[in-house]
Design a protein around this motif. Structure first.
Motif, PDB file in Angstrom:
ATOM      1  N   MET A  20      -2.908   5.666  -4.368  1.00 17.12           N
ATOM      2  CA  MET A  20      -3.423   4.333  -4.646  1.00 17.12           C
ATOM      3  C   MET A  20      -4.352   4.293  -5.853  1.00 17.12           C
ATOM      4  N   PRO A  36       0.821  -1.208   0.000  1.00 18.66           N
ATOM      5  CA  PRO A  36       0.000   0.000   0.000  1.00 18.66           C
ATOM      6  C   PRO A  36       0.858   1.262   0.000  1.00 18.66           C
ATOM      7  N   ALA A  53      -6.116   1.036   1.644  1.00 24.49           N
ATOM      8  CA  ALA A  53      -5.491   1.092   0.323  1.00 24.49           C
ATOM      9  C   ALA A  53      -6.394   0.450  -0.721  1.00 24.49           C
TER      10      ALA A  53
END
Length: 343
Positions: A15, A9, A42
């Motif tokens: 993201m 992440p 994430a």
């Protein structure tokens, strides 16, 4: 086979773009491991940034979270992704669980089995069934309408577990929807342990071994030139030496014909010689534990090695690749997915 890219992440603002890049490149999904940042938030950002991308935690640490919390997170992520989320769970190791998370770790295998059953009981509760789970470690009996997220229009999230030793693999075959194979799980290990143990566990639960997805991260060595392949080879040495330092995984090396590998790596690790750790991974190790090729034949080699065994391939090396290399890995992923779609 479906093909995922593995990634750690990133900051949440990054993201969505990262997921969109993976989707454009040709990957079916993104597998989010968990370290300093959590996999669930994430995954939410990734889903919003790349609608249609399949997402999974690979893996989220189970024991510091109650089964209800994990179930709620998975439920909401399955909702926002349109049924494309898989909940992957793992035990981690005692030091992390006890000293970093302040949680209990006794009997981790049986505890994880009960955890999976508890999560699935929560899913049933969200669909409106009475919550009535009584296990050796978790007891969940209260869920009224006010505290339930309510039913979804998609199927329940799949629940996968990380497993290495035969007991855990058999347990996965008994209670999970999929198993995350370890990154040093070479093809011989899959034949010797993973498939037979999953089948044994499935028989215990009166279901087919085909009901359990086999999720395999693969280390690749790839390049168009000798120089590019050598750079890829050195990255693989470092990765394998990191994972190979864990005593519980020593039997995988030993059974593949590399006895004492873990002991030698750990000696270098204790001395702070990280370069020496990687140097313990020989070319013979790489040949056994990695898939090597050029960009034109990598898909062929991966299909030859894992076709008929893996349900999902996770291209481990793609997660840290630069944009151009990620695009090339994505082309390989799309080719594998297309060619194995009806096989």
């Amino acid at each position: 086979m479906r093909v995922d890219v593995m990634t750690f992440p990133k900051p949440l603002a990054e993201m969505g773009p990262a997921a969109a890049s993976a989707q454009r490149a040709g990957f079916d999904g993104m597998l989010l491991t968990e370290g300093g940042r959590t996999a669930f938030t994430a995954a939410a950002a990734a889903s919003l940034g790349a609608p249609g991308l399949e997402l999974s935690t690979g893996v989220a640490v189970a024991f510091p979270r109650s089964p209800m919390i994990a179930a709620q997170n998975a439920w909401e992520l399955n909702e926002v992704s349109g049924g494309r989320f898989r909940l992957g769970l793992g035990t981690q190791v005692r030091t992390h669980i006890v000293r970093r998370y302040g949680a209990e770790f006794e009997r981790p295998g049986p505890r994880l089995r009960d955890y999976v059953r508890a999560v699935k009981a929560c899913f049933a509760g969200f669909r409106g069934e009475p919550l009535d789970h009584h296990g050796d470690f978790y007891e969940l009996t209260f869920l009224n309408r006010q505290w339930s997220p309510g039913p979804l229009e998609v199927a329940d999230p799949k629940v996968d577990v990380a497993a290495v030793n035969p007991w855990m693999l058999t347990m996965a075959g008994e209670v999970a929807d999929g198993v995350h194979v370890h990154p040093i799980g070479e093809p011989g290990y899959l034949r010797r342990h993973v498939l037979p143990c999953l089948a044994e566990g499935a028989i215990r639960a009166n279901r087919s071994a085909g009901d359990v997805d086999v999720i395999v991260p693969v280390n690749t060595i790839v390049g168009d030139t000798d120089e590019q392949r050598e750079a890829s080879r050195e990255l693989a040495r470092a990765s394998l030496s990191f994972y190979g330092s864990t005593p519980n995984y020593a039997f995988i090396w030993d059974e593949a014909g590399f006895e004492g590998t873990t002991e030698r790596i750990r000696a270098k690790q204790k001395a702070g010689d990280f370069g020496g750790m990687a140097a313990e991974i020989t070319d013979d190790h790489l040949a056994a534990f990695c898939t090597e090729g050029d960009w034109n034949d990598l898909a062929d080699r991966l299909i030859e090695t894992y076709g008929g065994t893996a349900t999902r391939l996770v291209l481990y090396s793609a997660g840290t690749a630069d944009p151009d290399t990620l695009a090339r890995y994505g082309t390989v992923a799309a080719e594998i997915s297309a060619r194995t779609a009806t096989s």
